[in-house]
Design a protein around this motif. Structure first.
Motif, PDB file in Angstrom:
ATOM      1  N   PHE A 108       0.893  -1.219  -0.076  1.00 49.82           N
ATOM      2  CA  PHE A 108       0.092   0.000  -0.030  1.00 49.82           C
ATOM      3  C   PHE A 108       0.949   1.339   0.126  1.00 49.82           C
ATOM      4  O   PHE A 108       0.378   2.444  -0.055  1.00 49.82           O
ATOM      5  N   LYS A 109       2.295   1.133   0.147  1.00 45.65           N
ATOM      6  CA  LYS A 109       3.110   2.226  -0.032  1.00 45.65           C
ATOM      7  C   LYS A 109       2.839   2.990  -1.418  1.00 45.65           C
ATOM      8  O   LYS A 109       3.321   3.987  -1.569  1.00 45.65           O
ATOM      9  N   ASN A 135       9.469  -1.560   2.158  1.00 46.34           N
ATOM     10  CA  ASN A 135       8.573  -1.403   1.069  1.00 46.34           C
ATOM     11  C   ASN A 135       8.308  -0.078   0.674  1.00 46.34           C
ATOM     12  O   ASN A 135       8.050   0.270  -0.507  1.00 46.34           O
ATOM     13  N   GLN A 243      -5.274  -3.238  10.543  1.00 46.00           N
ATOM     14  CA  GLN A 243      -4.066  -3.357   9.842  1.00 46.00           C
ATOM     15  C   GLN A 243      -2.768  -3.488  10.696  1.00 46.00           C
ATOM     16  O   GLN A 243      -2.725  -2.923  11.966  1.00 46.00           O
ATOM     17  N   ALA A 244      -1.917  -4.056  10.035  1.00 47.51           N
ATOM     18  CA  ALA A 244      -0.594  -4.266  10.784  1.00 47.51           C
ATOM     19  C   ALA A 244       0.108  -2.767  10.809  1.00 47.51           C
ATOM     20  O   ALA A 244       0.341  -2.236   9.798  1.00 47.51           O
ATOM     21  N   ILE A 245       0.762  -2.236  11.824  1.00 47.44           N
ATOM     22  CA  ILE A 245       1.393  -0.989  11.809  1.00 47.44           C
ATOM     23  C   ILE A 245       2.802  -1.048  12.213  1.00 47.44           C
ATOM     24  O   ILE A 245       3.467  -1.747  13.235  1.00 47.44           O
ATOM     25  N   SER A 246       3.677   0.017  11.848  1.00 48.38           N
ATOM     26  CA  SER A 246       4.952   0.259  12.037  1.00 48.38           C
ATOM     27  C   SER A 246       4.892   1.772  12.691  1.00 48.38           C
ATOM     28  O   SER A 246       4.936   1.724  14.011  1.00 48.38           O
ATOM     29  N   GLY A 247       5.077   2.739  11.737  1.00 51.34           N
ATOM     30  CA  GLY A 247       4.885   4.018  12.017  1.00 51.34           C
ATOM     31  C   GLY A 247       3.491   4.691  12.412  1.00 51.34           C
ATOM     32  O   GLY A 247       3.100   5.404  12.964  1.00 51.34           O
ATOM     33  N   GLY A 248       2.424   3.879  11.859  1.00 52.45           N
ATOM     34  CA  GLY A 248       0.972   4.236  11.783  1.00 52.45           C
ATOM     35  C   GLY A 248       0.492   5.060  10.824  1.00 52.45           C
ATOM     36  O   GLY A 248      -0.729   5.542  11.155  1.00 52.45           O
ATOM     37  N   MET A 249       1.299   5.385   9.844  1.00 49.34           N
ATOM     38  CA  MET A 249       0.734   6.199   8.808  1.00 49.34           C
ATOM     39  C   MET A 249      -0.675   5.621   8.152  1.00 49.34           C
ATOM     40  O   MET A 249      -1.377   6.438   7.726  1.00 49.34           O
ATOM     41  N   GLY A 250      -0.683   4.455   7.896  1.00 47.02           N
ATOM     42  CA  GLY A 250      -1.597   3.759   7.069  1.00 47.02           C
ATOM     43  C   GLY A 250      -3.068   4.047   7.774  1.00 47.02           C
ATOM     44  O   GLY A 250      -3.819   4.924   7.367  1.00 47.02           O
ATOM     45  N   THR A 385      -1.074  -6.312   2.720  1.00 50.24           N
ATOM     46  CA  THR A 385      -0.393  -5.617   1.935  1.00 50.24           C
ATOM     47  C   THR A 385       1.177  -6.380   1.943  1.00 50.24           C
ATOM     48  O   THR A 385       1.189  -7.083   2.764  1.00 50.24           O
TER      49      THR A 385
END
Ligand SMILES: *Cc1c(COP(=O)(O)O)cnc(C)c1O
Ligand SMILES: [Zn+2]
Length: 550
Positions: A108-109, A135, A243-250, A385
């Motif tokens: 989704f990036k 990604n 959604q799986a998150i890292s920084g949370g932008m999604g 994604t």
């Protein structure tokens, strides 16, 4: 398209420009785009019927003035797939998969990269820096190649080699930082600052949030077409967004999308948000479960799922926490093993092969259903994604990566940073001036140079401007067109050769023109190489360039 940028801290409004990354009044980096929701809310629904299914169908709600179809790779418009088998297994029949693997680079990036690169292109910016867990850089790299933007991709050493090669495959510089992702971001940021380059700011990037929100619009529109229109509103909302998150932008972007739709009266509610993290790096989940207002960073992430290894979420957590709480959602974490198992279940039951990070989202879904947080009657959309194709090492040859070791024994973090930075690239790159009147040809030459070496590229769009530029900058090499307004290439060469400072600068003539014998004679002895435009595709051009700037 009219839009304006609002500061989330002081409410100040300012016009949008990609390189201005903070509020002119209070310096906050947390800002967002606002549109004429009154007008768009009334007019856009009727226009949508005639538009194709890419994220640009909502372009009135994106911060781009003139969408440029030539940059598009078909981003957005991914299918919403009903997970029938998984639904039966879990006793929750309405599970839908938003299949973001079907984006151009399979994550989704692609939304973020396509909209951001479009904004950079619109602002005339041709070089950028991004730190990535894989990604984002892959996607930026693909779009950068189309737009003639040079990308410096800083990745951590945990990023799998296939992903690094994929970044390099599209012609970007890969800089591998042996250190944590937070250190990798520091080096990238310092590099960008010193060179005055545009830098991706993660969840603080306006274009990224705006791009991510198109997922919400698509979900609402697609869910309405499968479940039928609701009684009082235009579109339907699921009960959950997972959604799986890292920084949370999604989720920050997706939430904004639902909020806008609600504001325009298109939907009547916002779904409950369920951001899922990997246990070994779950600062947001742990902080939320403890009821903390600010996230406690995880300094050394212990997960094999490098895509999700943001240890310090900063203020993204504060915003996301607000959204999760107000939507009645929940943060959750899962172990790497659970994620790998979920990944396998997804492949076996639904024919969908995703990367481990997406496995985290599904493992989170399973856990929340089992705990009764997600009810069996709920409609759930899971963002799926990440599915990458390996780039064979032999395609890339050597030297496609800089290998930077973050020193472990330096006295201070600052010294460590400087030492890492000095390994990235030398202070000065050879300067090449492109003098060419056709913008498309300039872009092509710039792209060929950018993708295969490090040069400082200067451009002029006619002979007169070119001559001024060369006399001022004394480049290491000139790539010169012959037929140009104001002053043609022949005259430029004569002028260069007449002055001692410029007499020895090598010149490659690049021309689409068939030269007459007389013209060939005029050039003979004056230039180092003659390239017909079709020659650009072969490696000779670059070898020629590299040989001449020695
Ligand atoms: C980037 C990424 C995530 C995390 O996204 P954020 O919303 O930025 O936290 C999850 N899964 C995959 C596959 C990703 O590429
Ligand atoms: Zn402000």
């Amino acid at each position: 398209m009219s839009f304006i940028i609002k500061c989330l801290d002081c409410g100040h409004y300012a016009p949008y420009y990609p390189t201005s990354t903070s509020c002119p009044k209070c310096n906050s980096q947390w800002r967002e785009a606002e549109y004429d929701y009154e007008l768009i809310g009334k007019t856009l629904p009727a226009l949508l019927a005639k538009r194709s299914s890419s994220l640009w169908r909502y372009h009135e709600l994106l911060p781009i003035r003139n969408p440029n179809p030539s940059l598009s790779l078909g981003e957005g418009g991914t299918p919403l797939i009903r997970a029938v088998n998984l639904g039966m297994m879990l006793g929750c029949p309405n599970i839908y998969i938003k299949d973001e693997r079907q984006g151009p680079t399979s994550s989704f990036k692609d939304r973020q990269a396509s909209v951001t690169i479009a904004a950079l292109k619109e602002a005339g910016i041709t070089e950028m820096v991004a730190a990535s867990t894989g990604n984002v850089a892959i996607s930026y790299s693909a779009y950068a190649s189309r737009a003639g933007v040079k990308l410096w991709a800083f990745v951590t050493s945990l990023v799998p080699a296939v992903k690094m090669r994929e970044i390099a495959l599209y012609g970007s510089q890969v800089i591998k930082i042996t250190g944590s992702y937070d250190q990798c971001k520091q080096v990238a940021s310092e590099f960008a600052r010193q060179r005055h380059l545009y830098q991706d700011m993660g969840a603080r990037t306006i274009t990224s949030i705006e791009a991510m929100k198109t997922i919400a619009y698509e979900i609402a529109e697609q869910l309405t077409s499968v479940q039928g229109p609701p009684k009082d509103t235009l579109w339907r909302t699921p009960d959950w967004y997972v959604q799986a998150i890292s920084g949370g932008m999604g989720p920050l972007g997706v939430y904004k999308g639902f909020r806008e739709m609600k504001q325009m009266g298109w939907v009547d509610r916002i779904p409950a948000f369920a951001p899922i993290q990997a246990e070994g790096c779950a600062p947001m989940v742990e902080s939320w479960k403890k009821g903390l207002e600010k996230a406690v960073p995880v300094t050394s992430p212990k997960t094999r799922i490098e895509t999700l290894a943001t240890g310090d979420p900063g203020r993204a957590y504060e915003f996301l926490r607000g959204y999760v709480d107000s939507s009645g959602g929940a943060f959750e974490s899962v172990s790497d093993e659970d994620a790998f198992r979920a990944m396998h279940v997804l492949a076996k039951m639904e024919g969908i092969s995703a990367e481990p990070a997406a496995g985290v989202a599904f493992a989170g879904l399973f856990k929340l259903i089992r705990a009764g947080v997600i009810k069996s009657s709920d409609t759930v959309v899971v963002n799926c994604t990440g599915h990458t194709m390996p780039a064979d090492p032999s395609i890339l040859g050597e030297n496609w990566m800089h290998d930077v070791k973050f020193p472990t024994k330096e006295e201070t973090p600052q010294e460590g940073l400087l030492s890492a930075l000095s390994q990235v690239a030398p202070e000065r790159f050879p300067k090449i001036a492109i003098v060419e009147d056709t913008a498309e040809a300039r872009r092509l030459i710039r792209r060929i140079l950018q993708s295969q070496g490090n040069f400082t590229i200067l451009e002029a769009s006619n002979g007169r401007e070119g001559l001024d530029l060369i006399q001022r900058e004394l480049p290491d090499l000139v790539i010169l067109d012959l037929m140009m307004p104001e002053m043609d290439g022949f005259a430029v060469i004569e002028a260069l050769r007449a002055k001692p400072e410029t007499a020895t600068i090598p010149v490659i003539v690049a021309t689409a023109k068939e030269l007459t014998t007389d013209e060939k004679n005029r050039l003979s002895g004056q230039i180092q190489s003659l390239m017909q435009k079709g020659d650009f595709l072969n490696d000779e051009f670059l070898e020629e360039v590299k040989a001449l700037i020695k």
